[in-house]
Design a protein around this motif. Structure first.
Motif, PDB file in Angstrom:
ATOM      1  N   UNK A 219       0.833  -1.215   0.000  1.00 25.44           N
ATOM      2  CA  UNK A 219       0.000   0.000   0.000  1.00 25.44           C
ATOM      3  C   UNK A 219       0.860   1.254   0.000  1.00 25.44           C
ATOM      4  N   UNK A 220       1.953   1.247   0.737  1.00 28.63           N
ATOM      5  CA  UNK A 220       2.841   2.419   0.799  1.00 28.63           C
ATOM      6  C   UNK A 220       3.460   2.701  -0.563  1.00 28.63           C
TER       7      UNK A 220
ATOM      8  N   UNK B 215       2.211   1.663  -3.523  1.00 25.68           N
ATOM      9  CA  UNK B 215       1.118   2.017  -4.440  1.00 25.68           C
ATOM     10  C   UNK B 215       0.670   3.458  -4.251  1.00 25.68           C
ATOM     11  N   UNK B 216       0.813   3.988  -3.044  1.00 25.61           N
ATOM     12  CA  UNK B 216       0.405   5.371  -2.781  1.00 25.61           C
ATOM     13  C   UNK B 216       1.257   6.371  -3.550  1.00 25.61           C
ATOM     14  N   UNK B 217       2.497   6.005  -3.837  1.00 22.95           N
ATOM     15  CA  UNK B 217       3.348   6.930  -4.604  1.00 22.95           C
ATOM     16  C   UNK B 217       3.494   6.514  -6.065  1.00 22.95           C
ATOM     17  N   UNK B 218       3.225   5.227  -6.361  1.00 19.94           N
ATOM     18  CA  UNK B 218       3.324   4.743  -7.736  1.00 19.94           C
ATOM     19  C   UNK B 218       2.325   3.603  -7.942  1.00 19.94           C
ATOM     20  N   UNK B 219       1.163   3.956  -8.436  1.00 18.79           N
ATOM     21  CA  UNK B 219       0.099   2.974  -8.636  1.00 18.79           C
ATOM     22  C   UNK B 219       0.472   1.921  -9.682  1.00 18.79           C
ATOM     23  N   UNK B 220       1.438   2.221 -10.533  1.00 15.79           N
ATOM     24  CA  UNK B 220       1.850   1.302 -11.587  1.00 15.79           C
ATOM     25  C   UNK B 220       2.976   0.366 -11.156  1.00 15.79           C
ATOM     26  N   UNK B 221       3.503   0.553  -9.965  1.00 17.61           N
ATOM     27  CA  UNK B 221       4.625  -0.260  -9.498  1.00 17.61           C
ATOM     28  C   UNK B 221       4.202  -1.704  -9.280  1.00 17.61           C
ATOM     29  N   UNK B 222       5.139  -2.617  -9.512  1.00 16.84           N
ATOM     30  CA  UNK B 222       4.906  -4.014  -9.152  1.00 16.84           C
ATOM     31  C   UNK B 222       5.873  -4.349  -8.019  1.00 16.84           C
ATOM     32  N   UNK B 223       5.444  -5.250  -7.151  1.00 15.64           N
ATOM     33  CA  UNK B 223       6.202  -5.542  -5.953  1.00 15.64           C
ATOM     34  C   UNK B 223       6.183  -7.033  -5.672  1.00 15.64           C
ATOM     35  N   UNK B 224       7.339  -7.558  -5.294  1.00 15.57           N
ATOM     36  CA  UNK B 224       7.467  -8.950  -4.862  1.00 15.57           C
ATOM     37  C   UNK B 224       8.158  -8.925  -3.507  1.00 15.57           C
ATOM     38  N   UNK B 225       7.643  -9.658  -2.547  1.00 17.49           N
ATOM     39  CA  UNK B 225       8.249  -9.705  -1.219  1.00 17.49           C
ATOM     40  C   UNK B 225       8.571 -11.144  -0.850  1.00 17.49           C
TER      41      UNK B 225
END
Length: 65
Positions: A20-21, A23-33
């Motif tokens: 969420x953090x 996405x709040x600055x870059x809605x187009x970002x993809x993330x893997x954790x």
């Protein structure tokens, strides 16, 4: 893709908060954790410093891995 070490990340709730953090600055970002290695990979056009600030503001200090 940028990779960050987030030592305070320990559960799926942490991953959701981090997602969420970002996405709040870059809605187009993809993330893997990866909870086991405490690594977060982010694909974003935003500067590294901005992503680190967003993670820190969410309560998850990060360093570039």
């Amino acid at each position: 893709m940028l990779q960050f070490r987030v030592n305070d990340m320990s559960c799926e709730h942490c991953v959701k908060t981090i997602t969420k953090a970002v996405a709040a600055i870059d809605a187009e970002a993809s993330l893997e954790a990866d909870l086991d290695t405490k690594l977060v990979r982010i694909d974003s056009a935003h500067p590294v410093a901005e992503l680190i600030r967003a993670l820190d503001a969410a309560g998850y200090p990060a360093t570039v891995a």
